[in-house]
Design a protein around this motif. Sequence first.
Motif, short mmCIF file in Angstrom:
data_model
loop_
_atom_site.label_atom_id
_atom_site.label_comp_id
_atom_site.label_asym_id
_atom_site.label_seq_id
_atom_site.Cartn_x
_atom_site.Cartn_y
_atom_site.Cartn_z
N GLU A 70 0.83 -1.19 0.00
CA GLU A 70 0.00 0.00 0.00
C GLU A 70 0.87 1.25 0.00
O GLU A 70 2.08 1.19 0.24
CB GLU A 70 -0.92 0.02 1.22
N CYS A 71 0.25 2.38 -0.28
CA CYS A 71 0.96 3.66 -0.31
C CYS A 71 1.27 4.13 1.11
O CYS A 71 0.77 3.59 2.09
CB CYS A 71 0.13 4.72 -1.03
N HIS A 72 2.08 5.16 1.17
CA HIS A 72 2.35 5.83 2.45
C HIS A 72 1.05 6.42 2.99
O HIS A 72 0.16 6.79 2.21
CB HIS A 72 3.39 6.94 2.23
N PRO A 73 0.87 6.47 4.32
CA PRO A 73 -0.37 7.04 4.85
C PRO A 73 -0.68 8.45 4.35
O PRO A 73 -1.84 8.85 4.31
CB PRO A 73 -0.12 7.04 6.37
N SER A 74 0.34 9.22 3.99
CA SER A 74 0.10 10.56 3.46
C SER A 74 -0.30 10.56 2.00
O SER A 74 -0.64 11.61 1.47
CB SER A 74 1.35 11.42 3.65
N GLY A 75 -0.25 9.40 1.33
CA GLY A 75 -0.68 9.33 -0.06
C GLY A 75 0.44 8.86 -0.98
O GLY A 75 1.63 8.96 -0.65
N CYS A 76 0.04 8.35 -2.14
CA CYS A 76 1.02 7.85 -3.11
C CYS A 76 1.83 8.98 -3.74
O CYS A 76 2.90 8.73 -4.32
CB CYS A 76 0.31 7.07 -4.22
N LEU A 77 1.33 10.21 -3.69
CA LEU A 77 2.07 11.32 -4.29
C LEU A 77 3.40 11.55 -3.58
O LEU A 77 4.39 11.93 -4.22
CB LEU A 77 1.22 12.59 -4.25
N ILE A 78 3.46 11.31 -2.28
CA ILE A 78 4.72 11.46 -1.54
C ILE A 78 5.71 10.40 -1.98
O ILE A 78 6.91 10.67 -2.17
CB ILE A 78 4.47 11.38 -0.02
N ASP A 79 5.25 9.16 -2.17
CA ASP A 79 6.13 8.10 -2.66
C ASP A 79 6.66 8.43 -4.05
O ASP A 79 7.84 8.21 -4.35
CB ASP A 79 5.38 6.77 -2.69
N LEU A 80 5.80 8.95 -4.91
CA LEU A 80 6.23 9.32 -6.25
C LEU A 80 7.22 10.47 -6.21
O LEU A 80 8.20 10.50 -6.96
CB LEU A 80 5.01 9.69 -7.10
N PHE A 81 7.00 11.43 -5.32
CA PHE A 81 7.92 12.57 -5.17
C PHE A 81 9.30 12.08 -4.75
O PHE A 81 10.33 12.52 -5.29
CB PHE A 81 7.34 13.53 -4.14
N MET A 82 9.36 11.17 -3.79
CA MET A 82 10.64 10.65 -3.33
C MET A 82 11.35 9.85 -4.42
O MET A 82 12.57 9.96 -4.60
CB MET A 82 10.44 9.78 -2.08
N GLN A 83 10.60 9.07 -5.18
CA GLN A 83 11.20 8.29 -6.27
C GLN A 83 11.78 9.21 -7.33
O GLN A 83 12.90 8.99 -7.82
CB GLN A 83 10.14 7.37 -6.87
N MET A 84 11.05 10.25 -7.70
CA MET A 84 11.56 11.20 -8.70
C MET A 84 12.76 11.96 -8.19
O MET A 84 13.70 12.25 -8.94
CB MET A 84 10.44 12.16 -9.11
#
Length: 387
Positions: free
Chosen positions: A68-82
């Motif tokens: 699952e995504c981070h509790p703050s949302g998948c946008l944070i995971d995508l930001f960190m990956q980028m």
Amino acid sequence: MLRTCLLLMQTEQPRTESEWENSFTLKMFLFQFVNLNSSTFYIAFFLGRFTGRPGAYLRLINRWKLEECHPSGCLIDLFMQMGIIMVLKQTWNNFMELGYPLIQNWWTRRRIRQEFGQKAQASFPQWEKDYLLQPMNAYGLFDEYLKMILQFGFTTIFVAAFPLAPLLALLNNIIEIRLDAFKFVTQWRRPLPSQAKDIGIWYGILEGIGVLSVITNAFVIAITSDFIPRLVYAYKYGPCAGLGHAGERCMMGYVNATLSVFRVMDFESRSEPRTNGSDMFGEPVRYCRYRDYREPPDSADPYSYTLQFWHVLAARLAFIIVFEHMVFTIKNLIAYLIPDLPKDLRDRMRREKYLIQEMMYEAELERLQKERNEKKKSDRAHHNEWP
């Protein structure tokens, strides 16, 4: 990867060299693009989308729960990956691109020094010292193009999730210009020049990346981020619903509206909590909250999607369609208003074409007149020789 593409090219057997280069370029780009962007596409559009809900999780091989995504949302995971890709990967690529020829040339100088001595090496003429440098890879220019195109893809495809990508790409390119200049002048042999009309199939690849970036950013804004759910809540379900305006006061209660209620006793046996299920006061916990738009367990259709879920889904689809059409319309309008060639340059090209055609016409007319005069002379001479 290179051997795989060459094997595919041998199987394909293109007719001409230009077709071979275009096909090879497209295959190499697709291989690299899929390898480098698969993780970002997974995080943006697939991570946490098919995990199910509490009490009915979807499991891999009926055993492992999906990530699952981070509790703050998948946008944070995508930001960190980028951020990792645009900072660490580009830094590592620049280090390897400059460090590899440096190490190779150092090893060559060391071998020559051991074989001929330091004084003999210092007396080598300049052309021999240049010859001892590393030869440019047969795909050296191709690798430079490929690296720039992939960087353009990273910069544009997920720019909505990582707005710093263009700035980091600019800083990297400024540094890389000087590194490439140092490498071409001091570490590589002088490459053989070759004439090219344009950048070839790379232009079509750039156009494809531009179209893909518009579609991808529309999906990132609509699906990955909370932009659409916030708008739907502000105008439909919040305190300002029906008033026609949205603000900070209109978002009161938004977090509570995005959380659904789950009854603890409905957990699967494999998903039951390991604690005794008591709160800080020692009372047993009967309900918990999770992020989703579902009916409460006491409703007529427990854990089914609520009306707000379908409103959010419809708003997301509408935003994607409107956003794509608006961007493509603006793009086509700008392309129409700003031509590829300036008007004065286009007029000069037309004049040069007209002058070339006129010169060819005059040359052909002069040739025909000369042939006619020679034919008349030959006929006259033949007539005079006749008895």
